[in-house]
Scaffold this motif. Structure first.
Motif, PDB file in Angstrom:
ATOM      1  N   GLU A 200       2.251   4.299   6.640  1.00 22.62           N
ATOM      2  CA  GLU A 200       3.284   4.329   7.676  1.00 22.62           C
ATOM      3  C   GLU A 200       2.957   3.352   8.804  1.00 22.62           C
ATOM      4  O   GLU A 200       3.841   2.656   9.315  1.00 22.62           O
ATOM      5  N   ARG A 201       1.694   3.297   9.178  1.00 24.04           N
ATOM      6  CA  ARG A 201       1.281   2.396  10.258  1.00 24.04           C
ATOM      7  C   ARG A 201       1.462   0.933   9.839  1.00 24.04           C
ATOM      8  O   ARG A 201       1.981   0.117  10.607  1.00 24.04           O
ATOM      9  N   ALA A 202       1.049   0.607   8.619  1.00 26.98           N
ATOM     10  CA  ALA A 202       1.156  -0.773   8.141  1.00 26.98           C
ATOM     11  C   ALA A 202       2.612  -1.203   8.042  1.00 26.98           C
ATOM     12  O   ALA A 202       2.969  -2.333   8.394  1.00 26.98           O
ATOM     13  N   SER A 203       3.471  -0.302   7.568  1.00 26.04           N
ATOM     14  CA  SER A 203       4.891  -0.625   7.465  1.00 26.04           C
ATOM     15  C   SER A 203       5.497  -0.846   8.844  1.00 26.04           C
ATOM     16  O   SER A 203       6.283  -1.779   9.058  1.00 26.04           O
ATOM     17  N   ALA A 204       5.125   0.001   9.797  1.00 27.00           N
ATOM     18  CA  ALA A 204       5.643  -0.137  11.162  1.00 27.00           C
ATOM     19  C   ALA A 204       5.176  -1.437  11.805  1.00 27.00           C
ATOM     20  O   ALA A 204       5.876  -2.011  12.651  1.00 27.00           O
ATOM     21  N   GLN A 205       4.014  -1.931  11.386  1.00 28.44           N
ATOM     22  CA  GLN A 205       3.478  -3.180  11.932  1.00 28.44           C
ATOM     23  C   GLN A 205       4.020  -4.411  11.210  1.00 28.44           C
ATOM     24  O   GLN A 205       3.645  -5.535  11.539  1.00 28.44           O
ATOM     25  N   GLY A 206       4.886  -4.194  10.223  1.00 27.74           N
ATOM     26  CA  GLY A 206       5.495  -5.318   9.518  1.00 27.74           C
ATOM     27  C   GLY A 206       4.604  -5.975   8.487  1.00 27.74           C
ATOM     28  O   GLY A 206       4.753  -7.165   8.206  1.00 27.74           O
ATOM     29  N   ARG A 207       3.697  -5.219   7.885  1.00 28.77           N
ATOM     30  CA  ARG A 207       2.793  -5.778   6.878  1.00 28.77           C
ATOM     31  C   ARG A 207       3.378  -5.597   5.474  1.00 28.77           C
ATOM     32  O   ARG A 207       3.978  -4.567   5.176  1.00 28.77           O
ATOM     33  N   ASP A 208       3.157  -6.588   4.633  1.00 30.93           N
ATOM     34  CA  ASP A 208       3.561  -6.491   3.230  1.00 30.93           C
ATOM     35  C   ASP A 208       2.452  -5.775   2.464  1.00 30.93           C
ATOM     36  O   ASP A 208       1.360  -6.314   2.277  1.00 30.93           O
ATOM     37  N   ILE A 209       2.728  -4.557   2.023  1.00 33.80           N
ATOM     38  CA  ILE A 209       1.733  -3.763   1.290  1.00 33.80           C
ATOM     39  C   ILE A 209       2.298  -3.350  -0.070  1.00 33.80           C
ATOM     40  O   ILE A 209       2.002  -2.261  -0.575  1.00 33.80           O
ATOM     41  N   THR A 210       3.094  -4.224  -0.661  1.00 38.58           N
ATOM     42  CA  THR A 210       3.777  -3.897  -1.911  1.00 38.58           C
ATOM     43  C   THR A 210       2.817  -3.407  -2.989  1.00 38.58           C
ATOM     44  O   THR A 210       3.029  -2.355  -3.604  1.00 38.58           O
ATOM     45  N   GLU A 211       1.755  -4.172  -3.254  1.00 38.99           N
ATOM     46  CA  GLU A 211       0.828  -3.799  -4.324  1.00 38.99           C
ATOM     47  C   GLU A 211       0.146  -2.467  -4.028  1.00 38.99           C
ATOM     48  O   GLU A 211      -0.086  -1.655  -4.932  1.00 38.99           O
ATOM     49  N   ALA A 212      -0.169  -2.231  -2.771  1.00 39.46           N
ATOM     50  CA  ALA A 212      -0.799  -0.967  -2.404  1.00 39.46           C
ATOM     51  C   ALA A 212       0.152   0.204  -2.622  1.00 39.46           C
ATOM     52  O   ALA A 212      -0.265   1.288  -3.050  1.00 39.46           O
ATOM     53  N   LEU A 213       1.426   0.001  -2.346  1.00 34.71           N
ATOM     54  CA  LEU A 213       2.411   1.062  -2.567  1.00 34.71           C
ATOM     55  C   LEU A 213       2.474   1.447  -4.040  1.00 34.71           C
ATOM     56  O   LEU A 213       2.547   2.632  -4.382  1.00 34.71           O
ATOM     57  N   LEU A 214       2.438   0.451  -4.921  1.00 33.57           N
ATOM     58  CA  LEU A 214       2.475   0.739  -6.353  1.00 33.57           C
ATOM     59  C   LEU A 214       1.241   1.537  -6.773  1.00 33.57           C
ATOM     60  O   LEU A 214       1.336   2.502  -7.538  1.00 33.57           O
ATOM     61  N   ALA A 215       0.085   1.117  -6.270  1.00 34.69           N
ATOM     62  CA  ALA A 215      -1.161   1.791  -6.640  1.00 34.69           C
ATOM     63  C   ALA A 215      -1.201   3.219  -6.106  1.00 34.69           C
ATOM     64  O   ALA A 215      -1.613   4.154  -6.805  1.00 34.69           O
ATOM     65  N   LEU A 216      -0.765   3.409  -4.871  1.00 31.33           N
ATOM     66  CA  LEU A 216      -0.795   4.746  -4.271  1.00 31.33           C
ATOM     67  C   LEU A 216       0.246   5.665  -4.898  1.00 31.33           C
ATOM     68  O   LEU A 216      -0.004   6.861  -5.084  1.00 31.33           O
ATOM     69  N   GLU A 217       1.411   5.119  -5.225  1.00 27.81           N
ATOM     70  CA  GLU A 217       2.425   5.950  -5.884  1.00 27.81           C
ATOM     71  C   GLU A 217       1.891   6.470  -7.209  1.00 27.81           C
ATOM     72  O   GLU A 217       2.064   7.637  -7.548  1.00 27.81           O
ATOM     73  N   ARG A 218       1.236   5.588  -7.956  1.00 25.77           N
ATOM     74  CA  ARG A 218       0.698   6.001  -9.249  1.00 25.77           C
ATOM     75  C   ARG A 218      -0.381   7.066  -9.081  1.00 25.77           C
ATOM     76  O   ARG A 218      -0.383   8.087  -9.780  1.00 25.77           O
ATOM     77  N   ALA A 219      -1.287   6.848  -8.142  1.00 25.66           N
ATOM     78  CA  ALA A 219      -2.392   7.789  -7.947  1.00 25.66           C
ATOM     79  C   ALA A 219      -1.883   9.167  -7.538  1.00 25.66           C
ATOM     80  O   ALA A 219      -2.351  10.192  -8.044  1.00 25.66           O
ATOM     81  N   THR A 220      -0.919   9.195  -6.620  1.00 28.21           N
ATOM     82  CA  THR A 220      -0.412  10.488  -6.153  1.00 28.21           C
ATOM     83  C   THR A 220       0.481  11.153  -7.194  1.00 28.21           C
ATOM     84  O   THR A 220       0.492  12.378  -7.316  1.00 28.21           O
ATOM     85  N   ARG A 221       1.220  10.357  -7.956  1.00 22.69           N
ATOM     86  CA  ARG A 221       2.061  10.944  -9.013  1.00 22.69           C
ATOM     87  C   ARG A 221       1.203  11.586 -10.100  1.00 22.69           C
ATOM     88  O   ARG A 221       1.540  12.649 -10.615  1.00 22.69           O
ATOM     89  N   ARG A 222       0.110  10.945 -10.443  1.00 18.97           N
ATOM     90  CA  ARG A 222      -0.743  11.465 -11.512  1.00 18.97           C
ATOM     91  C   ARG A 222      -1.409  12.782 -11.120  1.00 18.97           C
ATOM     92  O   ARG A 222      -1.817  13.559 -11.975  1.00 18.97           O
TER      93      ARG A 222
END
Length: 227
Positions: A118-140
């Motif tokens: 949330e902090r990185a998104s609010a700061q305007g950072r591109d975290i696309t790859e991290a979002l994919l990795a975190l979505e997978r980890a939390t979904r599993r």
């Protein structure tokens, strides 16, 4: 002087040993030839080992030395999957008390990752790859911890449920930021997000989809019907 030199050699030895026992970071979004998710990483040293503290130390060092916010979040996703693998292995060995502590570590890391997303998104950072990795980890976690929940006694189930709750919240945060990227409201790579969500719908059809995926799919179908 000799005492200082001895401590330095010990510290170097500990870090080298840790590098050997801690699994290497995966390629984000990696799949096998069947298009399925790769298996969980080897847990390496398990809680209860006299050297487990070395593994924890190296994880903290790697997070502290991450070159960017995205790199740090990718590492967090990796360590979340390692915690899942640890819990799975411990439950299979009847180590209920260690499962409980492992779940506490998982929950703390999942909560920290969600806040950082949330902090990185609010700061305007591109975290696309991290979002994919975190979505997978939390979904599993839903499948893995669901199985762990069935194998541990009542005293450990509370910690497992709290870990699942934190994981679900973290996944919702990731999906929400993904949707903002698709809408052009946050920096990132919408084409990567679109491909990922399309694949996710194929993996989790109907009831298996989360609220955010269902909402996204409905928007896409509505746009298609209007053409």
């Amino acid at each position: 002087m000799r005492e200082h030199s001895g401590r330095l050699r010990l510290a170097v030895s500990v870090l080298v040993f840790a590098l050997l026992v801690l699994p290497a970071a995966p390629v984000v979004g990696a799949q096998d030839g069947t298009g399925e998710e790769p298996p969980l990483p080897d847990p390496g040293l398990l809680p209860g080992s006299p050297f487990y503290f070395v593994k924890q130390l190296l994880e903290r060092v790697r997070l502290a030395l991450a070159r960017s916010t995205e790199d740090r979040l990718v590492l967090m996703a990796r360590f979340l999957e390692v915690r899942l693998a640890e819990a799975e292995a411990l439950a299979g060995r009847g180590k209920e008390s260690l499962v409980e502590r492992t779940m506490e570590r998982y929950r703390e890391l999942a909560e920290r990752a969600a806040l950082e997303v949330e902090r990185a998104s609010a700061q305007g950072r591109d975290i696309t790859e991290a979002l994919l990795a975190l979505e997978r980890a939390t979904r599993r976690s839903r499948e893995v911890l669901g199985q762990v929940l069935e194998r541990v006694p009542d005293q450990a189930r509370g910690a497992v449920r709290l870990a699942l709750e934190a994981s679900d919240i973290g996944r919702e945060v990731c999906l929400r930021v993904m949707e903002r990227i698709r809408e052009g409201l946050a920096p990132g790579r919408p084409e990567v997000i679109d491909r990922f969500l399309s694949r996710l719908r194929g993996m989790l059809p109907g009831p298996g989809m989360g609220h955010e995926e269902e909402q996204t799919q409905g928007q896409d179908e509505g746009q298609g019907g209007g053409n």
